[in-house]
Design an enzyme around this catalytic site. Structure first.
Site, PDB file in Angstrom:
ATOM      1  N   SER A   1       0.831  -1.218   0.000  1.00 47.45           N
ATOM      2  CA  SER A   1       0.000   0.000   0.000  1.00 47.45           C
ATOM      3  C   SER A   1       0.855   1.253   0.000  1.00 47.45           C
ATOM      4  O   SER A   1       0.363   2.311  -0.357  1.00 47.45           O
ATOM      5  CB  SER A   1      -0.966   0.043   1.180  1.00 47.45           C
ATOM      6  OG  SER A   1      -0.740  -0.931   2.120  1.00 47.45           O
TER       7      SER A   1
ATOM      8  N   HIS B   1      -3.376  -3.610  -5.856  1.00 46.45           N
ATOM      9  CA  HIS B   1      -3.639  -3.102  -4.504  1.00 46.45           C
ATOM     10  C   HIS B   1      -5.102  -3.345  -4.143  1.00 46.45           C
ATOM     11  O   HIS B   1      -5.991  -2.621  -4.582  1.00 46.45           O
ATOM     12  CB  HIS B   1      -3.280  -1.611  -4.429  1.00 46.45           C
ATOM     13  CG  HIS B   1      -3.430  -1.036  -3.061  1.00 46.45           C
ATOM     14  ND1 HIS B   1      -3.915   0.216  -2.807  1.00 46.45           N
ATOM     15  CD2 HIS B   1      -3.161  -1.580  -1.832  1.00 46.45           C
ATOM     16  CE1 HIS B   1      -3.939   0.424  -1.504  1.00 46.45           C
ATOM     17  NE2 HIS B   1      -3.494  -0.644  -0.894  1.00 46.45           N
TER      18      HIS B   1
ATOM     19  N   GLU C   1      -6.719  -1.339  -7.119  1.00 46.75           N
ATOM     20  CA  GLU C   1      -5.884  -0.421  -7.899  1.00 46.75           C
ATOM     21  C   GLU C   1      -4.844  -1.269  -8.646  1.00 46.75           C
ATOM     22  O   GLU C   1      -4.082  -2.009  -8.023  1.00 46.75           O
ATOM     23  CB  GLU C   1      -5.190   0.588  -6.980  1.00 46.75           C
ATOM     24  CG  GLU C   1      -6.165   1.558  -6.320  1.00 46.75           C
ATOM     25  CD  GLU C   1      -5.500   2.577  -5.398  1.00 46.75           C
ATOM     26  OE1 GLU C   1      -6.081   3.629  -5.178  1.00 46.75           O
ATOM     27  OE2 GLU C   1      -4.386   2.288  -4.879  1.00 46.75           O
TER      28      GLU C   1
ATOM     29  N   ASN D   1      -5.334   6.136  -1.202  1.00 47.28           N
ATOM     30  CA  ASN D   1      -4.651   6.489   0.042  1.00 47.28           C
ATOM     31  C   ASN D   1      -4.062   7.893  -0.005  1.00 47.28           C
ATOM     32  O   ASN D   1      -3.854   8.518   1.030  1.00 47.28           O
ATOM     33  CB  ASN D   1      -3.551   5.477   0.377  1.00 47.28           C
ATOM     34  CG  ASN D   1      -4.145   4.230   1.002  1.00 47.28           C
ATOM     35  OD1 ASN D   1      -5.299   4.233   1.423  1.00 47.28           O
ATOM     36  ND2 ASN D   1      -3.372   3.156   1.045  1.00 47.28           N
TER      37      ASN D   1
HETATM   38  P1  NAD Z   1      -0.460  -9.388   8.018  1.00 46.95           P
HETATM   39  O1  NAD Z   1       0.560  -9.083   9.046  1.00 46.95           O
HETATM   40  O2  NAD Z   1      -1.861  -9.618   8.436  1.00 46.95           O
HETATM   41  O3  NAD Z   1       0.012 -10.670   7.175  1.00 46.95           O
HETATM   42  C1  NAD Z   1       1.319 -10.878   6.718  1.00 46.95           C
HETATM   43  C2  NAD Z   1       1.531 -12.385   6.556  1.00 46.95           C
HETATM   44  O4  NAD Z   1       2.788 -12.569   5.954  1.00 46.95           O
HETATM   45  C3  NAD Z   1       1.507 -13.174   7.856  1.00 46.95           C
HETATM   46  O5  NAD Z   1       0.656 -14.293   7.743  1.00 46.95           O
HETATM   47  C4  NAD Z   1       2.960 -13.634   8.014  1.00 46.95           C
HETATM   48  O6  NAD Z   1       3.056 -14.912   8.619  1.00 46.95           O
HETATM   49  C5  NAD Z   1       3.399 -13.693   6.584  1.00 46.95           C
HETATM   50  N1  NAD Z   1       4.853 -13.601   6.397  1.00 46.95           N
HETATM   51  C6  NAD Z   1       5.779 -13.075   7.210  1.00 46.95           C
HETATM   52  N2  NAD Z   1       7.009 -13.240   6.652  1.00 46.95           N
HETATM   53  C7  NAD Z   1       6.825 -13.885   5.486  1.00 46.95           C
HETATM   54  C8  NAD Z   1       7.689 -14.344   4.463  1.00 46.95           C
HETATM   55  N3  NAD Z   1       9.000 -14.183   4.540  1.00 46.95           N
HETATM   56  N4  NAD Z   1       7.151 -14.970   3.403  1.00 46.95           N
HETATM   57  C9  NAD Z   1       5.818 -15.134   3.297  1.00 46.95           C
HETATM   58  N5  NAD Z   1       4.943 -14.730   4.235  1.00 46.95           N
HETATM   59  C10 NAD Z   1       5.452 -14.103   5.305  1.00 46.95           C
HETATM   60  O7  NAD Z   1      -0.375  -8.182   6.960  1.00 46.95           O
HETATM   61  P2  NAD Z   1      -1.525  -7.637   5.982  1.00 46.95           P
HETATM   62  O8  NAD Z   1      -2.321  -6.618   6.698  1.00 46.95           O
HETATM   63  O9  NAD Z   1      -2.204  -8.787   5.340  1.00 46.95           O
HETATM   64  O10 NAD Z   1      -0.636  -6.856   4.912  1.00 46.95           O
HETATM   65  C11 NAD Z   1       0.070  -7.521   3.893  1.00 46.95           C
HETATM   66  C12 NAD Z   1       0.408  -6.558   2.792  1.00 46.95           C
HETATM   67  O11 NAD Z   1      -0.793  -5.985   2.271  1.00 46.95           O
HETATM   68  C13 NAD Z   1       1.275  -5.384   3.218  1.00 46.95           C
HETATM   69  O12 NAD Z   1       2.119  -5.049   2.160  1.00 46.95           O
HETATM   70  C14 NAD Z   1       0.257  -4.279   3.444  1.00 46.95           C
HETATM   71  O13 NAD Z   1       0.815  -2.995   3.283  1.00 46.95           O
HETATM   72  C15 NAD Z   1      -0.731  -4.568   2.339  1.00 46.95           C
HETATM   73  N6  NAD Z   1      -2.098  -4.068   2.552  1.00 46.95           N
HETATM   74  C16 NAD Z   1      -2.698  -4.164   3.771  1.00 46.95           C
HETATM   75  C17 NAD Z   1      -3.996  -3.703   3.924  1.00 46.95           C
HETATM   76  C18 NAD Z   1      -4.691  -3.808   5.248  1.00 46.95           C
HETATM   77  O14 NAD Z   1      -5.695  -3.082   5.455  1.00 46.95           O
HETATM   78  N7  NAD Z   1      -4.271  -4.670   6.152  1.00 46.95           N
HETATM   79  C19 NAD Z   1      -4.690  -3.152   2.833  1.00 46.95           C
HETATM   80  C20 NAD Z   1      -4.046  -3.106   1.584  1.00 46.95           C
HETATM   81  C21 NAD Z   1      -2.747  -3.559   1.459  1.00 46.95           C
END
Ligand code: NAD
Length: 522
Positions: A116, A137, A149, A187
């Site tokens: 993001s 995204h 996106e 965003n």
């Molecule tokens: P999260 O912390 O809920 O999940 C991340 C996952 O990645 C976990 O299950 C973890 O075990 C795993 N992980 C850790 N190290 C790893 C590795 N080396 N290889 C593979 N998996 C690994 O995070 P999230 O909220 O799902 O966010 C993930 C991505 O999505 C980020 O880039 C975030 O910026 C983006 N994002 C988040 C949101 C939101 O609202 N949460 C919205 C849009 C985009």
């Protein structure tokens, strides 16, 4: 059989994306190095699918969808896919390393990142074939939010964008194509919703009042309750990242009031306290006035703009100064306001100037400020501003008039812009800046803001409804009175008003030369 999709990271976003892909009939490999994360993800996907099936939203039994998701802890397995979508923690080196490995394991795979805040081009730079990398995204919760996106990095192959747009459509999503700029589209354009609300709060307006006013305008939530839902830490990190990415541009400067709460651990609903305490959460909205005044005073309504037109169409009013009890001046430009019929109390629109500033040239006449943002609906709250000299008959006349017609009024500390308009004007200005930079087309920009944030109108179409000229003049007034660069109108808005253009859809995002080009005016 459909192409295999691999999702890296089984957290909040990864499991949502995996669920969407599997529901769209793709075999899915869900990769995470932590078995507990995979186990939890499958349980949650199963529960969510069950809920969808109960609501009749699933075309097949939940088990059939779930059976298409294969959990995996080996990257080699995840690499055997046509599409790889990473949703691992927001760390540049981690994303670079994973996608680079994936690219080596399967040079044919299309590699997508769900980042993001990071640059897609920077992530792609670590991959052997950066032209195979793009951003997808998704918004949270990915299985419900229709907006995606689709972000092209500087080196992304054009055909990949077309393929990604088609794939997202086949998943039932509403993709918009955006460029690889900080915060992408939603965003970035949404920043003033929080940033300006924090400013206003810092200037002495109660957070409850700001939330009520924004809901009254049709936003699904006020900025403070929304920050509590998102998490103050997450919201603060997004603000900081956009601010830094634009090298300290003042429009994006985060607010110390938010930082204070973050460091104190008051992160919102998830910690039981943020701007509000949970339960009970934000206070209920104010009820409309119970006993409307009978025989309300009639105003002479001044101004040609859509607000003046809407008030004239909606409420009884006097046609001449002789029959009026007060003047309701909807004009924005200060100099025009000085030309007001003498002898009557004046209730003047504060979009460009504070009530105190508006009162200065009208010595001898009681002056109060007001703001009401079209489109006016039954829940629109009227903001009233006594000048620093204190309440006066103009304020009471305005209150009696608007309450007689069923509107809640709030008397607020004097400041230029009003709450609803100031936040909206900065959202519009930000949308114009994103448009000028070619981040998205005007139609996509409005659609993305409605879908991604639930705004009642896209900021550009809202600007058209208010007319561009009053919005520009109000921003000029805000910049002059507040003395801050964050209010400077975007040059594209100035050019459009100078050219007599009224609609953004007549602009195409980028011409052959990379510049905004102007098609014929409406
Ligand atoms: P999260 O912390 O809920 O999940 C991340 C996952 O990645 C976990 O299950 C973890 O075990 C795993 N992980 C850790 N190290 C790893 C590795 N080396 N290889 C593979 N998996 C690994 O995070 P999230 O909220 O799902 O966010 C993930 C991505 O999505 C980020 O880039 C975030 O910026 C983006 N994002 C988040 C949101 C939101 O609202 N949460 C919205 C849009 C985009």
């Amino acid at each position: 059989m459909k192409e295999t999709v691999s999702v890296l990271g089984a957290g909040t976003m990864g499991r949502g994306i995996a669920q969407v892909a599997a529901t769209a009939q793709h075999p899915v490999v869900l990769y995470d190095p932590y078995p507990a994360a995979l186990e939890k993800a499958l349980l949650e996907i199963g529960a969510d699918l069950k809920k969808s099936a109960e609501k009749g939203r699933l075309a097949e039994p939940p088990e059939a969808v779930l059976a298409r998701i294969q959990p995996s802890q080996t990257l080699e397995e995840a690499a055997q896919a046509a599409w790889v979508i990473e949703a691992v923690p927001e760390k540049l080196e981690l994303k670079q390393e994973l996608l680079a490995r994936l690219g080596r394991l399967n040079p044919k795979a299309i590699l997508a990142t769900n980042t993001s805040t990071l640059s897609v081009s920077a992530i792609a730079a670590a991959v052997e074939a950066p032209e195979r990398v793009l951003g997808l995204h998704f918004f949270n919760p990915a299985q419900r939010m229709r907006l995606v996106e689709v972000v092209g990095g500087l080196r992304t192959e054009a055909a990949l964008i077309t393929q990604a747009l088609a794939l997202m459509q086949s998943w039932g999503k509403e993709p918009v194509q955006v460029s690889d700029t900080p915060g992408f589209l939603v965003n970035r354009v949404a920043r003033p919703f929080y940033g300006e609300a924090l400013r206003l709060h810092g200037e002495g307006i109660a957070k409850e009042h700001i939330d009520w006013i924004m809901r009254g305008l049709g936003f699904p939530m006020g900025p403070f309750e929304l920050m509590d839902l998102i998490g103050l830490d997450v919201n603060y990190a997004a603000s900081t990242s956009v601010y830094q990415a634009f090298y300290g541009e003042p429009r994006y400067r985060p607010h110390p009031l938010q930082q204070q709460r973050v460091v104190a651990g008051l992160l919102g609903r998830k910690t039981g306290q943020g701007w509000y305490t949970y339960p009970p959460g934000p206070p209920p909205r104010p009820a409309p006035p119970a006993t409307p005044h009978t025989n309300p005073p009639l105003p002479l309504i001044l101004g040609p703009n859509p607000l003046a037109q809407a008030l004239r169409a909606r409420f009884p009013h006097a046609e001449t100064p002789e029959r009026a009890r007060f003047v309701l001046d909807c004009r924005v430009v200060l100099e025009r306001k000085e030309d007001t019929p003498p002898g009557l109390p004046v209730v003047s629109l504060v979009w460009g100037h504070s009530a105190s500033r508006l009162a200065a040239p009208l010595r001898g006449q009681p002056v109060a400020g007001f703001s009401l943002v079209p489109p006016i609906g039954p829940s629109s709250i009227v903001e009233l501003y006594p000048p620093l000299s204190g309440p006066n008959p103009a304020l009471e006349l305005a209150r009696a008039y608007f309450e007689a017609h069923g509107h809640t009024t709030l008397v607020l500390p004097d400041q230029p812009g009003g709450v609803g308009f100031r936040i909206l004007a900065l959202l519009i200005n930000e949308a114009v800046s994103a448009l000028a930079e070619g981040v998205a087309s005007p139609a996509d920009l409005d659609r993305a803001m409605r879908l991604g944030t639930g705004y009642p109108l896209g900021p550009l179409e809202w600007a058209e409804q208010l007319w561009l000229k009053p919005v520009l003049r109000a921003l000029e007034g805000l910049q002059a009175e507040l003395g801050e660069d964050r209010y400077r109108p975007h040059p594209l808005l100035r050019r459009m008003v100078a050219a007599g253009l009224e609609a953004f859809r007549n602009l195409s995002p980028k011409g052959e030369d990379g510049q905004i080009s102007t098609k014929e005016a409406r």
